[in-house]
Design a protein around this motif. Structure first.
Motif: not given
Length: 410
Positions: A169-174, A273-281, A294-301, A303-308
């Motif tokens: 996922p693009p938001s995972w830190s290096y 789908n094996w892409s990492h596109d979020f949010p997913n429809v 869930s109006d204020d929820f933000i989904f970046a992955d 697993s929860g490793l993303s801090r976004e």
């Protein structure tokens, strides 16, 4: 005549569905949807004595914590900063694992197969099975020695390669990507891509292990490996397949052991789908269908490793209440950790009266701690998340102890 014809058609459809084992599945799904859509809305009925005890305890870090407690009647008896979006860490898996279970079913398996193409070549189709390892490569290849082959021309074994940009996922830190818990998410993997070589390049690692397996099985003179960038390869027959454990077993890896790789893999199977596109429809629609805030929820992955990622304890508490109505509720909640007994909460220090009675999903990142679940014997659902405070697991356990020892709030 038309009524009789309709009746006959209906009976045929029921017979077919019954034979396929689908009728009960359809009924249980419809019942689940009705129950969730008609669930009584949560009321706020604060137990002020309990809330005051908790507020006194968290006085010096009140702005960093959110706490919600729901009683068996669906009433919030504690609500402290419940609607402030927080980084959930692995409490994100509470949502994504439920989505995977609801879409795939508890008996879904991940399949890795060796297939024969019309030209005599082979296609190895992988699925990201977290337990697939070198032994399974040997198992796939072992039967090839009995096949007739041309000693002059080597035949290809195709694998579908993938671009490095799709491994995480693009938001995972290096820095996380260099660790086992941040292993790349790929269909072709050996032991969840946890080795040093796999962390650097999972596809090359898989190819190297496959080459070694060809040598071990005396097949290196007959076949060569050919990576292709194509996910749709035609084949005429399957020579051998290796199946994963069923999904309900894999969910124990996801939730009890908090295994990021498995969470991401089964989520991708749910989406096909094996892409990492979020949010997913598809995922967003499913969450909206669960009829919670869930109006204020933000989904970046997944697993929860993303801090976004962002969730609220108010919404997570509601969601867990709805999951009690799921047709797969037993599978779902049995995948959680138990304080002092198993999983990520096994070695957490806690009062003796809480051990074995907290069924929950835990999460942790640097300066983030989260635990959400059920207090067994009290019929209380809880969600507690702390951000921007290190080593706060003990604070969460102390809050749960306060709740458990307060008997006049039901």
């Amino acid at each position: 005549m038309k009524k009789k014809l309709s009746l006959y058609i209906g009976l045929i459809i029921i017979s077919i569905n019954t034979a396929n084992g689908n009728l009960f599945s359809i009924y249980s799904y419809v019942r689940q949807r009705i129950n969730i859509n008609t669930i009584s809305p949560e009321e706020t009925n604060i137990c002020y004595a309990l809330q005051k005890k908790i507020e006194d305890y968290i006085d010096n870090f009140n702005s960093k914590i959110s706490v919600n407690i729901l009683n068996k009647n669906g009433e919030f008896i504690v609500d402290i900063n419940g609607k402030i979006p927080r980084i959930p860490a692995s409490n994100q898996k509470i949502l994504s694992s439920a989505f995977s279970l609801d879409n795939l079913g508890p008996n879904y398996i991940l399949k890795t197969s060796l297939n024969e193409m019309s030209n005599g070549g082979l296609y190895l189709d992988a699925s990201g099975d977290p337990d697939f390892d070198k032994r399974h490569l040997d198992e796939l290849l072992r039967g090839l020695n009995s096949k007739e082959f041309n000693t002059v021309i080597k035949l290809p074994i195709l694998i579908s390669s993938s671009n490095k940009n799709t491994w995480w996922p693009p938001s995972w830190s290096y820095s996380d990507r260099k660790e086992e818990y941040g292993a790349p998410i790929t269909k072709y993997s050996i032991a969840s891509n946890a080795s040093t070589n796999a962390l650097n390049n999972p596809i090359d690692n898989f190819i190297n292990e496959l080459k070694t397996s060809l040598v071990r099985n005396n097949l290196s003179s007959k076949y060569f490996i050919k990576p292709v960038y194509n996910d749709s390869i035609d084949f005429v027959s399957t020579i051998k397949s290796v199946n994963s454990a069923p999904l309900y077993i894999l969910l124990n890896l996801v939730n009890s052991e908090s295994h990021n790789y498995t969470a991401e893999v089964v989520f991708r199977h749910s989406l096909n789908n094996w892409s990492h596109d979020f949010p997913n429809v598809k995922y967003t629609k499913w969450l909206n269908d669960q009829n919670f805030d869930s109006d204020d929820f933000i989904f970046a992955d997944a697993s929860g490793l993303s801090r976004e990622n962002r969730v609220t304890t108010y919404g997570l508490s509601q969601f867990l209440r709805r999951m009690q109505l799921s047709r797969y509720a037993d599978y779902y909640f049995s995948s959680f950790s138990i304080l002092g007994v198993r999983g990520s909460l096994k070695n957490v220090k806690a009062p003796i009266n809480l051990k074995g009675r907290i069924l929950a999903k835990s999460g942790r990142l640097s300066n983030v701690r989260s635990i959400s679940g059920i207090i067994l014997g009290k019929d209380k659902i809880f969600s507690i998340i702390v951000n921007n405070k290190e080593n706060s697991t003990k604070n969460i356990i102390n809050i749960l102890s306060i709740v458990d020892n307060t008997n006049y709030c039901t």
